[in-house]
Design a protein around this motif. Sequence first.
Motif, PDB file in Angstrom:
ATOM      1  N   ARG A   1      -9.413 103.863 107.653  1.00 31.84           N
ATOM      2  CA  ARG A   1      -8.815 104.911 106.847  1.00 31.84           C
ATOM      3  C   ARG A   1      -7.445 105.312 107.391  1.00 31.84           C
ATOM      4  O   ARG A   1      -7.232 105.386 108.602  1.00 31.84           O
TER       5      ARG A   1
ATOM      6  N   VAL B   1      -6.342 109.862 108.304  1.00 31.83           N
ATOM      7  CA  VAL B   1      -6.625 110.618 109.529  1.00 31.83           C
ATOM      8  C   VAL B   1      -5.902 109.916 110.690  1.00 31.83           C
ATOM      9  O   VAL B   1      -6.042 108.699 110.851  1.00 31.83           O
ATOM     10  N   PRO B   2      -5.117 110.661 111.487  1.00 30.69           N
ATOM     11  CA  PRO B   2      -4.392 110.045 112.608  1.00 30.69           C
ATOM     12  C   PRO B   2      -5.353 109.353 113.591  1.00 30.69           C
ATOM     13  O   PRO B   2      -6.490 109.788 113.768  1.00 30.69           O
TER      14      PRO B   2
ATOM     15  N   GLU C   1      -7.163 111.469 116.163  1.00 36.26           N
ATOM     16  CA  GLU C   1      -8.298 112.252 115.650  1.00 36.26           C
ATOM     17  C   GLU C   1      -9.519 111.367 115.412  1.00 36.26           C
ATOM     18  O   GLU C   1     -10.655 111.780 115.668  1.00 36.26           O
ATOM     19  N   LEU C   2      -9.286 110.140 114.940  1.00 35.56           N
ATOM     20  CA  LEU C   2     -10.408 109.216 114.752  1.00 35.56           C
ATOM     21  C   LEU C   2     -11.045 108.882 116.107  1.00 35.56           C
ATOM     22  O   LEU C   2     -12.261 108.729 116.225  1.00 35.56           O
TER      23      LEU C   2
ATOM     24  N   VAL D   1     -11.125 110.856 118.834  1.00 32.10           N
ATOM     25  CA  VAL D   1     -11.906 112.014 119.269  1.00 32.10           C
ATOM     26  C   VAL D   1     -13.226 112.071 118.493  1.00 32.10           C
ATOM     27  O   VAL D   1     -14.294 112.282 119.074  1.00 32.10           O
ATOM     28  N   TYR D   2     -13.139 111.835 117.183  1.00 32.20           N
ATOM     29  CA  TYR D   2     -14.346 111.787 116.350  1.00 32.20           C
ATOM     30  C   TYR D   2     -15.340 110.765 116.887  1.00 32.20           C
ATOM     31  O   TYR D   2     -16.523 111.060 117.087  1.00 32.20           O
TER      32      TYR D   2
ATOM     33  N   TYR E   1     -16.949 111.789 120.344  1.00 34.55           N
ATOM     34  CA  TYR E   1     -17.935 112.874 120.226  1.00 34.55           C
ATOM     35  C   TYR E   1     -19.173 112.395 119.474  1.00 34.55           C
ATOM     36  O   TYR E   1     -20.302 112.676 119.880  1.00 34.55           O
ATOM     37  N   ALA E   2     -18.964 111.680 118.362  1.00 31.44           N
ATOM     38  CA  ALA E   2     -20.113 111.227 117.562  1.00 31.44           C
ATOM     39  C   ALA E   2     -21.041 110.350 118.411  1.00 31.44           C
ATOM     40  O   ALA E   2     -22.265 110.503 118.376  1.00 31.44           O
TER      41      ALA E   2
ATOM     42  N   THR F   1     -21.268 106.009 112.671  1.00 37.18           N
ATOM     43  CA  THR F   1     -19.952 106.436 113.158  1.00 37.18           C
ATOM     44  C   THR F   1     -18.845 105.559 112.581  1.00 37.18           C
ATOM     45  O   THR F   1     -17.801 106.057 112.139  1.00 37.18           O
TER      46      THR F   1
ATOM     47  N   GLY G   1     -17.748 106.238 109.117  1.00 34.02           N
ATOM     48  CA  GLY G   1     -16.838 107.368 109.006  1.00 34.02           C
ATOM     49  C   GLY G   1     -15.376 106.963 109.047  1.00 34.02           C
ATOM     50  O   GLY G   1     -14.521 107.676 108.512  1.00 34.02           O
ATOM     51  N   ILE G   2     -15.069 105.836 109.703  1.00 31.76           N
ATOM     52  CA  ILE G   2     -13.653 105.492 109.870  1.00 31.76           C
ATOM     53  C   ILE G   2     -13.202 104.291 109.053  1.00 31.76           C
ATOM     54  O   ILE G   2     -12.014 104.027 108.951  1.00 31.76           O
TER      55      ILE G   2
END
Lengths: 201, 201
Positions: B151, B154-155, B158-159, B161-162, B165-166, B186, B189-190
Amino acid sequence: MGDMPRIWNETIEAHRDAVREATINATAALVAKHGLTGVTMSQIAKDTGIGRATLYKYFPDVESILTAWHDRQIDRHLQELHRVRDRSAVGLPRLEAVLTAYAQALFEWRTHDSDVSDTLHRGEHVAAAHQRLREFIRELITDIAATGAIRQDVPADELTVYCLYALTAATSLHDPAAVHRLVQTTLSGIRLTGTRATDPQ
Amino acid sequence: MGDMPRIWNETIEAHRDAVREATINATAALVAKHGLTGVTMSQIAKDTGIGRATLYKYFPDVESILTAWHDRQIDRHLQELHRVRDRSAVGLPRLEAVLTAYAQALFEWRTHDSDVSDTLHRGEHVAAAHQRLREFIRELITDIAATGAIRQDVPADELTVYCLYALTAATSLHDPAAVHRLVQTTLSGIRLTGTRATDPQ
């Protein structure tokens, strides 16, 4: 005649609640002003106007007041998430609204005094709160799974854990727009359309 | 002539490394056997055969040895992630392989002594390791973003960090199959396809 004790008990209970509330509020104000180590039982007694002997009947030490404060904050956050759920449209929009509110709360919480957080985020009362949050989110996800809007290849409990951990990334972000993107990214992980299109196995 | 000091220095350096390694290994073994509180400098000296005075020249206390041990483990984990990257096909399969290896490491780590973890997961050396991990993953994501497979809304940071954490959700899971599903969730999501199909705004 039978009503007298009940009214009396309710009066006592209301009084106790008021003392507890006043103590917690005064402690929160003192922590905000002086930090975690700058708070003593004597000062709390002074600020609330509650006698020290009485105060000790309610709370044995400062830490127990802080725990009660933290419990109250967690309760309020959970209540707020319930309100968000109840006013959102059924289905994915509901999950999106709740996860957004949760991520925003984490984002706002990130700047709080980390000493206070470290002290409070240990212990059983936090584990119990996490458990309640997890059950609340799992219930939402299970409801939506029944409508066929989210992926079926991962159990609801695992999707819940994934959501809660992924959204904790909000504590590392720096602006609300990034929090919005995080929620969208996290939701993409659990939506059925995303799964179908991206999981070729 | 000029070579003498270099060889001598290398010999000293190799000796020092050997002492450090022996100390760290003995300490790790003692912690595994007796727990964190059952380890003393005297016992480490005894187990390694290193004199106490010499031991104190290398490490001032048990905690500093544990920190060195943890550093070494983090280094090895990062090196392993680099190896995984280098032997995977370029693009999404590479990211999937690295994230799988990371999630599996977290999953295996979950059962370790939590006292040890709590002690070690504070401090600057852990923050620095997290920073290195984050840069490593962000670089992978940036490379794949250039191929258009993930995607674009989203920078990369940020991906990253996502993802990190996920995947930490792996510490709450109970079997390797669930870890596999977590990685797939996970990644959904990206991935770009997931985004396109699921983000109607």
